[in-house]
Design a protein around this motif. Structure first.
Motif, PDB file in Angstrom:
ATOM      1  N   LYS A 125      13.639  52.950  35.464  1.00 12.80           N
ATOM      2  CA  LYS A 125      14.028  53.102  34.055  1.00 12.80           C
ATOM      3  C   LYS A 125      14.696  51.834  33.543  1.00 12.80           C
ATOM      4  CE  LYS A 125      14.601  58.108  34.133  1.00 12.80           C
ATOM      5  NZ  LYS A 125      15.558  59.216  34.086  1.00 12.80           N
ATOM      6  N   ALA A 126      15.569  51.235  34.360  1.00 12.91           N
ATOM      7  CA  ALA A 126      16.256  50.003  33.967  1.00 12.91           C
ATOM      8  C   ALA A 126      15.256  48.871  33.755  1.00 12.91           C
ATOM      9  CB  ALA A 126      17.288  49.610  35.014  1.00 12.91           C
ATOM     10  N   VAL A 127      14.261  48.755  34.613  1.00 13.07           N
ATOM     11  CA  VAL A 127      13.237  47.719  34.475  1.00 13.07           C
ATOM     12  C   VAL A 127      12.437  47.932  33.197  1.00 13.07           C
ATOM     13  CG1 VAL A 127      11.088  46.806  35.459  1.00 13.07           C
ATOM     14  CG2 VAL A 127      13.062  47.194  36.930  1.00 13.07           C
ATOM     15  N   LYS A 128      12.090  49.169  32.894  1.00 13.26           N
ATOM     16  CA  LYS A 128      11.336  49.460  31.667  1.00 13.26           C
ATOM     17  C   LYS A 128      12.140  49.104  30.427  1.00 13.26           C
ATOM     18  CE  LYS A 128       8.311  53.040  33.490  1.00 13.26           C
ATOM     19  NZ  LYS A 128       7.939  54.462  33.466  1.00 13.26           N
ATOM     20  N   ILE A 129      13.429  49.395  30.459  1.00 13.86           N
ATOM     21  CA  ILE A 129      14.295  49.063  29.321  1.00 13.86           C
ATOM     22  C   ILE A 129      14.362  47.551  29.129  1.00 13.86           C
ATOM     23  CG2 ILE A 129      16.684  49.092  28.513  1.00 13.86           C
ATOM     24  CD1 ILE A 129      16.912  51.907  29.780  1.00 13.86           C
ATOM     25  N   ILE A 130      14.488  46.825  30.221  1.00 16.04           N
ATOM     26  CA  ILE A 130      14.568  45.363  30.151  1.00 16.04           C
ATOM     27  C   ILE A 130      13.265  44.773  29.617  1.00 16.04           C
ATOM     28  CG2 ILE A 130      14.702  43.263  31.555  1.00 16.04           C
ATOM     29  CD1 ILE A 130      16.726  44.782  33.319  1.00 16.04           C
ATOM     30  N   LEU A 131      12.139  45.325  30.058  1.00 12.77           N
ATOM     31  CA  LEU A 131      10.856  44.802  29.626  1.00 12.77           C
ATOM     32  C   LEU A 131      10.582  45.071  28.146  1.00 12.77           C
ATOM     33  CD1 LEU A 131       8.590  45.606  32.698  1.00 12.77           C
ATOM     34  CD2 LEU A 131       9.496  43.399  32.006  1.00 12.77           C
ATOM     35  N   ARG A 132      11.112  46.146  27.614  1.00 11.99           N
ATOM     36  CA  ARG A 132      10.936  46.459  26.197  1.00 11.99           C
ATOM     37  C   ARG A 132      11.728  45.506  25.311  1.00 11.99           C
ATOM     38  NH1 ARG A 132      11.443  52.902  26.817  1.00 11.99           N
ATOM     39  NH2 ARG A 132       9.467  53.193  27.876  1.00 11.99           N
ATOM     40  N   GLY A 133      12.771  44.944  25.828  1.00 11.50           N
ATOM     41  CA  GLY A 133      13.537  43.939  25.086  1.00 11.50           C
ATOM     42  C   GLY A 133      14.768  44.480  24.592  1.00 11.50           C
TER      43      GLY A 133
END
Length: 133
Positions: A125-133
């Motif tokens: 979830k943290a990686v997805k949040i980071i990738l979204r910007g």
């Protein structure tokens, strides 16, 4: 009588052979447990798909068939499935260590990326949040 050099070579070969045998044994255990896990998955799917929960089912234990209540059978298979998952995970972790020891004994370099672990839900979830910007 063997010379000291020949004795060392023989000892080295025996050690490498024993480590390789442990690796192969672990791999075979994983395959056997995975086969049983797949059979359990098929049984759970059949229970879910074909029968009503009020019906009794015939379960094979070794060479005997026993009639059991549907919910109890489903619960028993799910527990066995969880146990098999834990055993397979444990064997896979042991396999990584044994393969590393085998490579070390053979003088080969350590495998790159072999000790990676998958991301857990929170990390993903943290990686997805980071990738979204």
């Amino acid at each position: 009588m063997l010379s000291p050099e020949a004795e060392r070579v023989l000892q080295y070969l025996v050690e490498v052979e024993e480590l390789a045998e442990e690796v192969l044994t672990n791999k075979q255990q994983i395959v056997d447990l995975d086969t049983k896990r797949n059979q359990n998955r098929e049984a759970l799917r059949a229970l879910q798909k074909d029968l009503s929960p009020s019906e009794d089912v015939m379960v094979c234990f070794g060479s005997m068939f026993i009639k059991m209540p549907h919910p109890h059978t489903k619960e028993m298979i799910e527990k066995d499935q969880a146990h098999l998952d834990r055993e397979i995970d444990k064997l896979r972790k042991q396999l990584k260590v044994k393969v590393s020891r085998l490579f070390e004994a053979q003088g080969k370099p350590e495998l790159k990326g072999f000790n990676l672990n998958p991301l857990n839900q929170d990390e993903l979830k943290a990686v997805k949040i980071i990738l979204r910007g």
